[in-house]
Design a protein around this motif. Structure first.
Motif, PDB file in Angstrom:
ATOM      1  N   LEU A  97      83.847  55.209 -23.358  1.00 26.53           N
ATOM      2  CA  LEU A  97      84.744  55.072 -24.503  1.00 26.53           C
ATOM      3  C   LEU A  97      84.778  56.352 -25.324  1.00 26.53           C
TER       4      LEU A  97
ATOM      5  N   GLU B  17      88.386  48.189 -28.005  1.00 26.10           N
ATOM      6  CA  GLU B  17      87.953  48.063 -26.623  1.00 26.10           C
ATOM      7  C   GLU B  17      86.527  47.525 -26.550  1.00 26.10           C
ATOM      8  N   LEU B  18      85.657  47.978 -27.455  1.00 28.44           N
ATOM      9  CA  LEU B  18      84.293  47.467 -27.477  1.00 28.44           C
ATOM     10  C   LEU B  18      84.290  45.966 -27.788  1.00 28.44           C
TER      11      LEU B  18
ATOM     12  N   ARG C 237      86.612  43.829 -27.111  1.00 26.11           N
ATOM     13  CA  ARG C 237      87.066  43.113 -25.913  1.00 26.11           C
ATOM     14  C   ARG C 237      85.927  42.953 -24.920  1.00 26.11           C
ATOM     15  N   ARG C 238      85.113  43.982 -24.778  1.00 28.92           N
ATOM     16  CA  ARG C 238      83.987  43.887 -23.846  1.00 28.92           C
ATOM     17  C   ARG C 238      82.946  42.871 -24.311  1.00 28.92           C
ATOM     18  N   LEU C 239      82.817  42.749 -25.633  1.00 30.21           N
ATOM     19  CA  LEU C 239      81.865  41.797 -26.186  1.00 30.21           C
ATOM     20  C   LEU C 239      82.475  40.410 -26.354  1.00 30.21           C
TER      21      LEU C 239
ATOM     22  N   TYR D   9      78.075  53.405 -24.409  1.00 27.67           N
ATOM     23  CA  TYR D   9      79.451  53.223 -23.939  1.00 27.67           C
ATOM     24  C   TYR D   9      80.135  54.594 -23.854  1.00 27.67           C
TER      25      TYR D   9
END
Length: 324
Positions: free
Chosen positions: A40, A183-184, A186-188, A37
């Motif tokens: 990020l 943010e990670l 949210r992506r997961l 990522y």
């Protein structure tokens, strides 16, 4: 800021393979630390899959120089005391710990860290089904079957399954900050932060309808953390009695409404400390923790560092980055 090298250790079963559960735990680690990522933060983690098992990219020598070593699971035969771990694996774990690596287990991986003596004198969590066996095999370990994960600095343990993902995100939060971890998450498509002290299992009845969900009022609370919210305020907004609201929050989140609010305010303070130059007094106001003294007291108790130390010492240094 450097994410560092992460070595995940695979422990094969009697036939030299991995069970579907082992593969699940490996995939949890891989999707957090193995996917770059780099939008990020750059560089991202360097993931090494180590061991004699299938899917390994390194031997046990891959542990050398890693800043973090994770054992996701061991075969049930090990947890049940019917199979001993390979001596070279135990030795490699012991050497990694002695060299200063951060040692982490998820679910039954705690049996491997315990066999290497890493958990001696520490509080460690494992899935409640395996807790009696871990306590019986390793009496020097203080076994806790009640929480999602534990963090004792360089020794961390998780209860497995979804709690394993919570622990991985907790590591990212420690290493790279609340913003990156959020943010990670949210992506997961998972909650950004579940505190380690949250219970593994909560007797929660199914809500009778979508309209009765706590979601809207808790979402509203997150947007109004800086205001002096009370349980009565939230209960009134949820159109429940304070007693019913208290029970519903405990059933759904395993904690009281006030403790839930405190955890969210500390998380907001972390984000502000990482992403702004606001003085501590202002962060106390913006997070809803009030005075600077109140912020320091609650923040230090929850995070283990004062707000100033978190901002000045924690953020810039990041995790161990050996092997980069």
């Amino acid at each position: 800021m450097s994410a560092g090298a992460v070595a995940v250790v695979l422990v094969p079963d009697e036939r030299g393979g991995l069970s579907p559960w082992d593969l699940y735990e490996l995939s949890t680690v891989s999707m957090v630390f193995g996917v770059p990522y780099t939008d990020l933060t750059d560089p991202w983690y360097d993931l090494r899959v180590c061991g004699p098992a299938p899917h390994a990219t390194h031997g046990l020598d891959g542990l050398v120089g890693a800043g973090t070593v994770i054992v996701p699971s061991v075969p049930d035969a090990v947890a049940e005391g019917r199979l001993e771990l390979p001596s070279d694996l135990v030795a490699a774990l012991r050497e990694a710990a002695a060299s200063g690596a951060r040692m982490v287990s998820m679910c039954t991986g705690a049996f491997a860290l315990a066999a290497a003596g890493v958990l001696d004198g520490h509080r460690a969590v494992v899935h409640r089904n395996y807790a009696p066996a871990l306590a019986a095999l390793h009496p020097r370990v203080t076994v806790d079957a009640s929480v999602l994960y534990t963090d004792e600095g360089h020794v961390l343990t998780g209860a497995g399954a979804a709690a394993g993902l919570d622990l991985c995100l907790h590591l990212v939060r420690r290493d790279l900050g609340a913003g990156v971890a959020g943010e990670l998450a949210r992506r997961l498509v998972v909650p950004a932060h579940r505190p380690g002290g949250q219970p593994q299992f909560v007797e929660a009845p199914v809500p009778p309808s979508d309209e009765d969900s706590l979601g809207p009022v808790l979402h509203w609370a997150l947007e109004h953390l800086r205001e002096p919210l009370s349980v009565d305020d939230l209960a009134r907004r949820a159109r429940m009695s304070p007693r019913t609201f208290h029970r519903r929050v405990r059933e759904a989140h395993g904690t009281t409404p006030l403790q839930w609010l405190l955890e969210q305010r500390v998380a907001r303070a972390q984000t502000l400390l990482e992403s702004t130059d606001l003085p501590v007094e202002r962060i106390g106001e913006e997070s809803g923790l009030g005075s600077a003294a109140n912020l320091r007291r609650h923040f230090t108790r929850a995070v283990g560092l004062s707000p100033t130390a978190y901002r000045e010492g924690f953020r810039p240094s990041g995790p161990p980055s050996r092997g980069r």
